[in-house]
Scaffold this motif. Structure first.
Motif: not given
Length: 304
Positions: A64-77
């Motif tokens: 786990h290193h430098n994972m963008p939190v935005e990926r969760i937002g992209n999954a939600i969309e």
């Protein structure tokens, strides 16, 4: 099961449940389509009847290193375009931390279940093979990023290879498959957790389950959970917390029915990789059974 694998915007697999307008983002395996992830999908589909998005940092990347939190937002969309209107998230261990962070950034998430989480953002780490060790810390890397910048994190007390050596020593001394609680205690002694490194749990919406055991040897999750509970009392918040801290349960505080789905015969064997699981099998089982009841109640109420 129908599966839609997505690698653009995030790395995950979407497993729809016909007729469901609710979905759980589940980070319960090392890869979005490994055995544990697939078992989680079958378990959630059968027990709760909601769609599932399994997620992981990358294909067979167990660090786990430098994972963008935005990926969760992209999954939600992505799921919103599929007709999902209600979003929940569940994670364990490092992904328990990630679940809390994600829910603090995305108010669409109205059910958050964190098993054995920390209350701060951890330094990034890698897994694989390096100089005889299977894990080592990143260099000036956070586990997570937001808008392209690393989120502030608690730095580990040790660098490679001392980091791995300390984990091996503690594991051997305690009779556990893996133990790093002393490493985290020393990290916090050298660098007391700063406000900017703490997870802003007060920003989480809806139901929040914080689950951990006193005998966790990876880190002092019971202490971290109590700090989050106190933080919620001191700050204005719209979330409804439920704190579940058990004397025995190990780091693997999974619901009993989930463990039985993973290991139909001898579900407690997974827990026995920890000394506490060997010494207190009945107590750990009762913990898992109670977690099963509490999680089931929370998910069923959220579905309504």
């Amino acid at each position: 099961m129908i599966k839609e694998k997505i690698t653009k915007g995030f790395y995950g697999c979407y497993w729809p449940r016909e007729g469901s307008h609710a979905a759980l983002i589940a980070m319960l395996g090392d890869d979005c389509e490994d055995y544990m992830a697939k078992t989680a999908v079958k378990w959630i589909h059968k027990k709760y009847g909601v769609s599932v998005m399994t997620m992981s940092p990358a294909h067979k990347d167990y660090g786990h290193h430098n994972m963008p939190v935005e990926r969760i937002g992209n999954a939600i969309e992505y799921m919103r375009r599929k007709g999902i209107r209600k979003f929940g998230i569940v994670g364990a261990s490092t992904t328990g931390m990630l679940s809390l962070v994600a829910a603090s950034y995305y108010p669409e998430i109205t059910l958050t279940m964190a098993l054995s989480p920390s209350d701060f953002i951890m330094e990034g780490f890698y897994r694989g093979k390096r100089d005889g060790f299977s894990e080592w810390p990143g260099e000036n890397e956070s586990t997570l990023t937001w808008q392209g910048k690393p989120l502030p994190y608690l730095p580990y007390a040790y660098r490679h290879p001392e980091y791995g050596q300390k984990i091996k020593e503690e594991s051997k001394a305690g009779g556990d498959m893996v133990a790093s609680r002393k490493l985290f205690d020393e990290s916090e002694r050298l660098h007391p957790v700063k406000e900017e490194e703490k997870i802003k749990v007060e920003r989480i919406k809806g139901k929040l389950l914080l689950i951990g055991a006193e005998d966790d040897v990876l880190w002092d999750t019971a202490r971290y959970i109590r700090r989050m509970e106190q933080r919620l009392k001191e700050k204005e918040s719209e979330c409804v917390p439920e704190v579940l801290i058990y004397k025995h349960g190990t780091h693997f505080v999974f619901p009993e029915s989930f463990l039985k789905a993973i290991l139909p015969i001898g579900s407690g064997l997974l827990i026995r990789v920890f000394r506490a699981g060997k010494e207190y099998p009945a107590e750990c089982r009762r913990t898992r059974e109670d977690i099963d009841r509490r999680m089931s109640k929370a998910i069923k109420e959220w579905k309504k």
